[in-house]
Design a protein around this motif. Sequence first.
Motif, short mmCIF file in Angstrom:
data_model
loop_
_atom_site.label_atom_id
_atom_site.label_comp_id
_atom_site.label_asym_id
_atom_site.label_seq_id
_atom_site.Cartn_x
_atom_site.Cartn_y
_atom_site.Cartn_z
N LEU A 1 -48.96 10.27 32.24
CA LEU A 1 -48.13 11.03 31.32
C LEU A 1 -48.78 12.39 31.10
CD1 LEU A 1 -47.43 8.20 28.72
CD2 LEU A 1 -45.68 9.32 30.15
N PRO A 2 -48.01 13.44 30.85
CA PRO A 2 -48.60 14.77 30.64
C PRO A 2 -49.56 14.84 29.46
CG PRO A 2 -46.25 14.95 31.07
CD PRO A 2 -46.55 13.49 30.88
N TRP A 3 -49.53 13.82 28.60
CA TRP A 3 -50.47 13.76 27.47
C TRP A 3 -51.35 12.50 27.53
CZ3 TRP A 3 -45.12 13.19 27.03
CH2 TRP A 3 -44.67 11.90 26.73
N LYS B 1 -42.25 16.48 21.68
CA LYS B 1 -43.34 17.36 22.07
C LYS B 1 -42.83 18.65 22.73
CE LYS B 1 -46.63 13.55 22.97
NZ LYS B 1 -47.80 14.02 22.21
N LYS B 2 -41.52 18.67 23.01
CA LYS B 2 -40.88 19.80 23.70
C LYS B 2 -41.53 20.06 25.07
CE LYS B 2 -38.83 22.12 19.74
NZ LYS B 2 -37.51 21.61 20.12
N ILE B 3 -41.76 18.97 25.79
CA ILE B 3 -42.19 19.05 27.19
C ILE B 3 -40.95 18.76 28.03
CG2 ILE B 3 -43.67 18.08 28.99
CD1 ILE B 3 -45.66 17.32 26.83
N PRO B 4 -40.48 19.72 28.81
CA PRO B 4 -39.23 19.52 29.55
C PRO B 4 -39.30 18.33 30.50
CG PRO B 4 -39.85 21.85 29.54
CD PRO B 4 -41.02 21.09 28.98
N GLN C 1 -35.32 22.55 28.04
CA GLN C 1 -35.91 21.21 27.96
C GLN C 1 -35.36 20.30 29.05
OE1 GLN C 1 -38.52 20.43 25.89
NE2 GLN C 1 -38.37 22.66 25.62
N PHE C 2 -34.29 20.72 29.71
CA PHE C 2 -33.74 20.02 30.88
C PHE C 2 -32.89 21.04 31.62
CE2 PHE C 2 -31.41 19.10 27.03
CZ PHE C 2 -30.09 19.41 27.33
N GLU D 1 -55.59 18.49 27.63
CA GLU D 1 -54.58 18.23 28.66
C GLU D 1 -53.18 18.68 28.27
OE1 GLU D 1 -53.03 14.39 31.22
OE2 GLU D 1 -53.49 14.15 29.09
N GLU D 2 -52.68 18.19 27.14
CA GLU D 2 -51.26 18.38 26.82
C GLU D 2 -50.83 19.84 26.75
OE1 GLU D 2 -48.12 17.33 23.27
OE2 GLU D 2 -49.77 15.93 23.62
#
Length: 770
Positions: free
Chosen positions: A521-523, A297-300, A673-674, A551-552
Amino acid sequence: MRIIFLLALLVGYIILPAQPIIVAGQPSQLEIRNSGEHSIRITLKPSSFKEDFPFTPALAERNYPAPFLSLRNIDKTITQQSGNLQVEIKSRPLTITITNKQGQFIQQFVFDENGILSFTLNGGPVFGLGEGGPKPPKGIEWRNLPVQYDRSGAYDSMQPRWQSDAYGSRNPAAMLVQPAQWGIFIATPWVAVDLRDKEHGFFIPYKPVSKEDVPQTEKNQGLNAGKGLPPADKVVPGLYDFFVFDAHDPSELMKDFSIITGPAALPPKWALGYMQSHRTLQDDVQMMGIIDSFRAKKIPIDAVIYLGTGFTPRGWNKPQPSFEFNPEVFKHDPKEVITAMHNRNVKVVLHMVPWDRDKLPTLHGSIPAKQDEILDESHIQNYWQEHMPLIQAGVDAFWPDEGDWFNLFERIKRHQLYYQGLLSAHNNLRPWSLQRNGYPGIAKWGGWVWSGDTESSWKTLEAQIAVGLNYSLSIAPFWGSDIGGFYSSPEKTAELYIRWFQFGAFTACFRSHGKTWMTSLPWGFGLKDMGPVEMGNGKAVLQSEMNNPEEEPITKKYTELHYQLMPYNYTLAWEARNGGMPMMRAMWLHYPNDDKCRNIGDQYLWGRDMLIAPVHEKAAVNRTVYLPKGEWYDWWTNEKQTGSRTITRPIDLSIMPIYVRAGAIIPFDPIRQFTSEEIHSPTELKIFTGADGKFILYDDDGSSQDYLKGKGSWVSIEWDDKKKQITLTPAPPKNTINDTRSREFRIRLIPGNETKTIVYKAQPLKIKFN
């Protein structure tokens, strides 16, 4: 004869003998010495007490100068100037008045012979007193009380306690501040604090009691023997050791407090990234799948945190307390699983609780053990050894939970345990742990604290802002909360979670955690099903709130923003270590003479230059924001607003108001991403024009202990608004090693978005704009 005696006394013919200082019925000695450029240390001790100072691990080990005043008897008013402060002492009762060089009143103390110490309040707000809020009076629901930010007007028994309302755990500390006036830190003794009088406050010493006396003690003072209070054998009647700060310049107050309690250890850079907590686990395939979902999802994300079994039906280990991996969860070799997680660029953090819980003897010792220490079962080195198989399996850090029964000394010792323990395992890696119990002095042991088990509610979100501000003023600079709240309730909706997530992106510990954990979770609210339902408090998330597509994208947006601000955020972490300023700052820390800033507890400054106004009202379409003196830019639109006034900012769910001060220089990175991901585009320097500005950008390798040797990178960036010129120069402090290398920057002027790309080669460089 009596008349003649009195007349003679009035005209000074008879000199009375000096009066001995008596406190708590004992002859005492008063010593006053400098403790910083803008602070003094006052020690009042019975003559029978032979140590220089009472011991407390809250204070850093350092040499203090000899007292500039040392008295056992007083025969007249004594005035003494030392450094920036002046002290006046009178007897009967013993009274100490403190002013500064400019003649500004700071504080006056009056010692009562029964041990109560009074001080001046001046009728203004009082902040600090540690973490958490008041215990609601019997019969009153906490939801019906206003949020407590200002501590004045209340009596606080200072009882450390676990709490599950809007405030979370209570971690009290007798560090109080009245903006632009004074600060007081009572290092000894443990005291209750009475701020109900408008003109005077009172410190009431705690009297040690046996467990048999607890009910009576609770009835009288609200104190609980053996639950977080100092060891009874450490309490000496009549002994006071405390610090007084000139707070007219708040930055000097925070700097001196930091030096006294110990400068904060710099965290590893990954700890400033996003962390995801997990509760009820299926197996290691599911654990890996969630990490892969973040990456897809490319959520860091930088760290995954796993709860222990017993606190959840299926956790990482066998039922807590245990150091063994749970074979029902780890179907594969745990070491191989953790290696696979590392290959996905996440750190692994495990939940721990104290071994043997209440039966554990008093924690003591150091790692490595000193020569005179007894290596018994309660020595922290022996306890740490039980963690070593986990370290050898690849575990990076720990989340030591509970510990509410530890006394104040042990709470600090537990932070020391995880700092020195991790350092003993990896001698050049920065340790990190997240704990629920804190006290001044934990910062030097890398102390990070989260606010504990709060309820998911709008009231809680509002209260957490005030909790974080008071914690940051009086315990340590690194703090966070469970994003979304811990105890699920029907109020935990996608909207509440998003608003809390936006707030969490501007706290040091950016971490989601809570029951019915997949909604954290962010999603999570975009899922069809909420996963394992953990009620605990008799309530649960509503199924009707699931399948939410809003949300996501929003949580992803704020996670990306948090990572883009990493060079700014990391510099704030350095400022916390170097000058004691927390990352999350009360408005008055930079605007001490603005009366409105003093009373605002639901917005704050992120560093000096960014103003954060979390949205804490359900279905809000507007947010009122107070802008201090100067010009301010809306982060999202670049629209400029004039300060010294309250504005109304229209909002939708995606917007948390953020304003940036004119003259600010905000370093801004491409999305990672990190935190350790290499980027190949330049860091952008956003220059918010309209005033001169300066920012010292700090960086280092982000992981090693080399910063303790003075190795790092300091770049001074100055903006001359009139000349439209930016100047970059090396700015290493004294006795440091400047490791600044050649790097590329893109300079962007706001408004207008005019840009220039430059190469900085660690040499003075000037760039002029039209």
